[in-house]
Design an enzyme around this catalytic site. Structure first.
Site, PDB file in Angstrom:
ATOM      1  N   CYS A 131       0.836  -1.208   0.000  1.00 45.75           N
ATOM      2  CA  CYS A 131       0.000   0.000   0.000  1.00 45.75           C
ATOM      3  C   CYS A 131       0.869   1.256   0.000  1.00 45.75           C
ATOM      4  O   CYS A 131       1.459   1.603   1.030  1.00 45.75           O
ATOM      5  CB  CYS A 131      -0.917  -0.021   1.223  1.00 45.75           C
ATOM      6  SG  CYS A 131      -1.922   1.463   1.366  1.00 45.75           S
ATOM      7  N   CYS A 134      -0.447   4.060   2.295  1.00 44.93           N
ATOM      8  CA  CYS A 134      -0.227   3.823   3.735  1.00 44.93           C
ATOM      9  C   CYS A 134       1.257   3.936   4.090  1.00 44.93           C
ATOM     10  O   CYS A 134       1.597   4.486   5.136  1.00 44.93           O
ATOM     11  CB  CYS A 134      -0.669   2.420   4.152  1.00 44.93           C
ATOM     12  SG  CYS A 134      -2.125   1.772   3.367  1.00 44.93           S
ATOM     13  N   ASP A 135       2.127   3.393   3.267  1.00 43.78           N
ATOM     14  CA  ASP A 135       3.521   3.196   3.690  1.00 43.78           C
ATOM     15  C   ASP A 135       4.550   4.035   2.935  1.00 43.78           C
ATOM     16  O   ASP A 135       5.730   4.017   3.285  1.00 43.78           O
ATOM     17  CB  ASP A 135       3.897   1.704   3.532  1.00 43.78           C
ATOM     18  CG  ASP A 135       3.057   0.821   4.442  1.00 43.78           C
ATOM     19  OD1 ASP A 135       2.618   1.316   5.485  1.00 43.78           O
ATOM     20  OD2 ASP A 135       2.847  -0.353   4.104  1.00 43.78           O
TER      21      ASP A 135
END
Ligand code: NAP
Length: 304
Positions: A131, A134-135
């Site tokens: 992701c 997200c990351d």
């Protein structure tokens, strides 16, 4: 055991459904076959859910879970062995019990497609991630790769190119499935390099990953590429096949339903990532959860 509503899946869509249904006065059971909370429990930081500046996926799902339980929702971790959703009385048999309900919400989500190469499992969370939103920020000024040639991979490559020092797009063909406009934008980025006709053979490193071995799909020639991180964006697989008797599936296996979350079977609703939709985000899953629960409550009040 009898319930008004059974929700299958306890990710954000399922738990939000359960909260809305309980608030509507329904007796609700949420059945999960794995960890309560769904895929989000693996996300270290959520920074894009309104109202939370930064919260871990685990904390977020535990908050939802305790909210649901306090409202009277039963949450059970059981394997479903048999389903009959055709009749007014919906029957769900698990390894523990037979349950009956007036309505069912399918909120089983998707599972990510994995590369299946050596090193993927051992470097997951230690450089390998699924992701970018997200990351990505953990790879500021680092060199990363992203695997895939669809819209997710190409959009994420552009997104990562704003954060990372360099981005390699590793794709198994030389044509992209992503929209032409996105591909053009990607090609204009000076810090994006395409590695076409290439697949990841293995991921290497010590504590953290630091290298991938690529294999040329035409010649089988192996090359080494130093990377701090590898984003895998090769699509998702919807958890839908157990329901195909009662719902329509699109060609990728997603359950066909519009924004009202209804399916072709009366009393069967669908919410979250397993539904056909364009944007699959926490906030859209939560939105579906509320819509499906309110639709189910209305159905139960009118039909029963
Ligand atoms: P996708 O469109 O299914 O693309 C998956 C990509 O991964 C394809 O390029 C595929 O290669 C590659 N792939 C699949 N299995 C692989 C494997 N085992 N090894 C290596 N490569 C593999 O998935 P997605 O990009 O996640 O998009 C999903 C849906 O969401 C699509 O409908 C997409 O249009 C939509 N979406 C839209 C937007 C947007 O509109 N901005 C953004 C994101 C996603 P091949 O091409 O060779 O098959």
């Amino acid at each position: 055991m009898n319930y008004d509503l059974i929700i299958i899946g306890s990710g954000i869509a399922g738990l939000t459904s359960s909260i809305y249904a309980a608030c509507s006065g329904l007796k609700v059971l949420c059945i999960e076959n794995q960890t309560c909370g769904g895929q989000i429990v693996n996300t270290s930081d959520i920074i894009n859910y309104p109202g939370f500046k930064n919260i871990s996926g685990l904390d977020f799902s535990q908050k939802l879970q305790s909210q649901a339980v306090e409202l009277g929702v039963d949450i059970k971790t059981e394997q479903i062995s048999q389903l009959n959703l055709e009749q007014k009385n919906k029957i769900i048999v698990t390894d523990n019990c037979e349950y009956n309900a007036k309505a069912v919400i399918i909120a089983t989500g998707t599972r990510r497609r994995e590369l299946g190469c050596n090193g993927e499992e051992s470097f997951r969370g230690r450089g390998v991630t699924y992701c970018a939103t997200c990351d990505g920020r953990f790879f500021q000024n680092k060199v990363v790769g992203i695997v895939g040639g669809g819209n997710t991979a190409v959009d994420d490559a552009i997104y990562l190119s704003n954060i990372c020092k360099h981005v390699y797009v590793i794709h198994r063909r030389d044509g992209f499935r992503a929209s032409g406009r996105s591909v053009e934008l990607m090609k204009q980025r000076e810090n994006i390099t395409l590695k076409l006709n290439s697949v990841v053979d293995s991921i290497e490193g010590n504590n953290l990953m630091d290298n991938v071995i690529l294999s040329d799909t035409h010649t089988n020639e192996k090359t080494s590429l130093k990377l701090n991180g590898l984003f895998v964006a090769i699509g998702s697989i919807p958890n839908s096949k157990d329901f195909s008797k009662w719902v329509d599936l699109d060609e990728q296996g997603y359950i066909v339903a519009s924004e009202d979350c209804t399916t072709k079977t009366s009393g069967v609703f669908v919410a979250g990532d397993v539904r056909t939709k364009k944007v699959r985000q926490l906030v859209t899953a939560a939105s579906d959860g509320s819509i499906a629960a309110l639709a189910a409550a209305e159905y139960i009040n009118h039909e029963n």
